[in-house]
Design a protein around this motif. Structure first.
Motif, short mmCIF file in Angstrom:
data_model
loop_
_atom_site.label_atom_id
_atom_site.label_comp_id
_atom_site.label_asym_id
_atom_site.label_seq_id
_atom_site.Cartn_x
_atom_site.Cartn_y
_atom_site.Cartn_z
N PHE A 129 0.91 -1.08 -0.02
CA PHE A 129 0.03 0.12 0.06
C PHE A 129 0.89 1.44 0.06
O PHE A 129 0.58 1.95 -0.73
CB PHE A 129 -0.93 0.01 1.26
N ALA A 130 2.09 1.16 0.83
CA ALA A 130 2.72 2.53 1.05
C ALA A 130 3.47 2.82 -0.53
O ALA A 130 3.70 3.95 -0.82
CB ALA A 130 3.83 2.32 1.99
N ALA A 131 3.78 1.81 -1.31
CA ALA A 131 4.01 2.02 -2.56
C ALA A 131 3.13 2.90 -3.54
O ALA A 131 3.37 3.94 -4.36
CB ALA A 131 4.54 0.68 -3.33
N THR A 132 1.84 2.51 -3.27
CA THR A 132 0.92 3.13 -4.17
C THR A 132 0.71 4.47 -3.49
O THR A 132 0.62 5.60 -4.30
CB THR A 132 -0.52 2.60 -3.99
N GLN A 133 0.74 4.82 -2.02
CA GLN A 133 0.71 6.17 -1.63
C GLN A 133 1.97 6.87 -1.98
O GLN A 133 1.75 8.12 -2.20
CB GLN A 133 0.82 5.89 -0.12
N THR A 134 2.90 6.43 -2.13
CA THR A 134 4.17 7.04 -2.64
C THR A 134 3.86 7.88 -4.14
O THR A 134 3.92 8.97 -4.37
CB THR A 134 5.36 6.14 -2.95
N MET A 135 3.24 7.14 -4.99
CA MET A 135 2.62 7.49 -6.22
C MET A 135 1.74 8.70 -5.88
O MET A 135 1.80 9.61 -6.68
CB MET A 135 2.28 6.27 -7.00
N ASP A 136 0.83 8.39 -5.09
CA ASP A 136 -0.25 9.41 -4.72
C ASP A 136 0.21 10.85 -4.35
O ASP A 136 -0.02 11.88 -5.02
CB ASP A 136 -1.08 9.01 -3.88
N GLU A 137 1.25 10.62 -3.61
CA GLU A 137 1.90 11.76 -3.19
C GLU A 137 2.74 12.57 -4.06
O GLU A 137 2.99 13.73 -4.23
CB GLU A 137 2.92 11.50 -1.78
N ALA A 138 3.45 11.94 -4.94
CA ALA A 138 4.15 12.60 -6.24
C ALA A 138 3.35 13.26 -6.96
O ALA A 138 3.45 14.32 -7.41
CB ALA A 138 4.71 11.51 -7.02
N ARG A 139 1.92 12.71 -7.08
CA ARG A 139 0.92 13.26 -8.05
C ARG A 139 0.46 14.55 -7.07
O ARG A 139 0.31 15.72 -7.91
CB ARG A 139 -0.24 12.41 -8.24
N HIS A 140 0.53 14.43 -5.89
CA HIS A 140 -0.08 15.86 -5.24
C HIS A 140 1.08 16.96 -5.17
O HIS A 140 0.61 18.04 -5.14
CB HIS A 140 -0.16 15.44 -3.82
N VAL A 141 2.21 16.51 -5.15
CA VAL A 141 3.24 17.37 -5.20
C VAL A 141 3.32 18.02 -6.47
O VAL A 141 3.44 19.27 -6.67
CB VAL A 141 4.87 16.76 -5.15
N GLU A 142 3.02 17.39 -7.76
CA GLU A 142 2.87 17.87 -9.02
C GLU A 142 1.81 18.66 -9.01
O GLU A 142 1.96 19.90 -9.62
CB GLU A 142 2.46 16.72 -9.92
N ILE A 143 0.59 18.48 -8.42
CA ILE A 143 -0.37 19.47 -8.69
C ILE A 143 -0.38 20.84 -7.80
O ILE A 143 -0.64 21.80 -8.62
CB ILE A 143 -1.75 18.75 -7.88
N PHE A 144 0.16 20.76 -6.62
CA PHE A 144 0.21 21.98 -5.75
C PHE A 144 1.41 22.71 -6.36
O PHE A 144 1.18 23.97 -6.45
CB PHE A 144 0.52 21.75 -4.26
N SER A 145 2.44 22.18 -6.84
CA SER A 145 3.37 22.84 -7.60
C SER A 145 2.97 23.76 -8.78
O SER A 145 3.21 24.85 -8.90
CB SER A 145 4.56 22.12 -7.85
#
Length: 368
Positions: A129-145
């Protein structure tokens, strides 16, 4: 006349020495059903920020969020009265930039912490699960940036309190601390903050952005609750007390993080006065109470609910530590994101149908 507020700069790198060992698991059994179900949901709900979000939607830099003036700490103070319309617009822009900058920095912290969980947690189901979360968080960094860069054109450095909590979380050698520091405290607080802004903003782009991020974050908080609840049942009283002390310290750091005094200082408010103005803001009291009331049930659920922790949350929540129904809120978060998608698809279908009708009409006109 007061000079224009300076533009904060964000640059450089920050290195935190790793305190934890990497753990491999050779037990490739099925694992815990609820965690594996969450992992499956994490796989099913991956999405592309370029395609799902309509980045062509306009955002007014002078009022990026469209929230009421009462949400600004300076509102109702002599400092507010001294600001003309242009400076008030600039203040709105700076506060939106500050809020979304802290969201951005927190999401990068979550990305690094979830990668650390993959590395250190002993259970393979949790690693999945943490591996999928890492991808989620990368997407969030992309979005907010992207939102800060393209729609506001301004960003702020990481808040000192958030930086301290990230530092303490990542330096700790115990594998459960990234869960506790990020999944429960930072992610829980962010989820509540996202929800308040999602429900108050009058701007479609930030509302969609926040709703889609919240759909992911609900899974992350559920993951932390499941994993920590199982682990903390087997800890000694002393071990639990150490984690309770971390929760209390972390919550007070997050409490200070909400002030935004660096924005006030950029508009001519002296540092001591900036703290006082922020602490006296009625909106901030409501905001803070709502945020921590969403974290309290999670802390109670994972088994860190000593008298000292209850006392800390009594102060943070202005006496009301009952908290929110987390499961109901997370279902609502999911439903809101899905409703926004349905709305977007319906609009696209309507536009497509109109385009087809127009082409048919043009063809008929040409044949006459």
């Amino acid at each position: 006349m007061t000079s224009p507020a300076p533009t904060p700069s964000v640059s450089g790198h920050w290195t935190v020495p790793a305190g934890a060992a990497s753990t491999f698991s050779w037990e490739y059994d099925d694992g815990r059903d609820r965690l594996l179900a969450l992992y499956q949901r994490g796989k099913d709900r991956q999405w592309d920020a370029v395609r799902r979000i309509d980045w062509h939607l306009d955002v007014d830099p002078a009022d990026p969020l469209g929230t009421p003036d009462e949400a600004l700490p300076l509102y109702g103070t002599p400092y507010w009265e001294r600001l003309g319309p242009e400076r008030r617009s600039e203040l709105r822009r700076h506060f939106a930039a500050w809020q979304f900058s802290q969201f951005l920095h927190g999401e990068q912290g979550a990305m690094i912490c979830s990668a650390r969980i993959v590395e250190t947690t002993p259970g393979l189901d949790a690693k999945f699960f943490a591996a999928t979360q890492t991808m989620d968080e990368a997407r969030h960094v992309e979005i907010f940036s992207r939102f800060l860069r393209e729609k506001i054109g301004l960003s702020y450095p990481v808040d000192d309190s958030l930086r301290t909590l990230l530092d303490e979380t990542l330096r700790d050698s115990r594998w459960d601390m990234p869960y506790l520091g990020m999944q429960v405290l930072v992610e829980g607080l962010a989820l509540a903050a996202f929800g308040l802004l999602r429900d108050t903003t009058r701007r479609p782009l930030p509302r969609r952005l926040l709703a889609y991020v919240m759909q992911d974050e609900a899974r992350h908080v559920a993951f932390g609750r499941m994993a920590l609840r199982d682990h903390y049942r087997g800890l000694s009283a002393n071990e639990l007390a150490e984690r309770e002390e971390f929760v209390i310290e972390g919550c007070h750091l997050m409490r200070n993080r909400l002030r935004g005094t660096e924005v006030l200082e950029n508009f001519g408010v002296p540092p001591v006065a900036a703290v006082r103005v922020a602490e006296e803001s009625g909106y901030l009291h409501v905001f803070r109470r709502a945020l921590f009331s969403r974290i309290a049930p999670c802390v109670r659920d994972i088994g860190l609910w000593s008298p000292e922790v209850r006392e800390a949350f009594t102060d943070l929540c202005d006496g009301d530590v009952r908290g929110s129904d987390l499961d109901r809120l997370m279902r609502q978060d999911d439903e809101i994101a899905e409703a926004l998608d349905a709305e977007r698809f319906a609009a696209e279908e309507t536009a497509r149908a109109a385009e087809i009708t127009e082409m048919i009409d043009l063809g008929e006109d040409a044949s006459r």
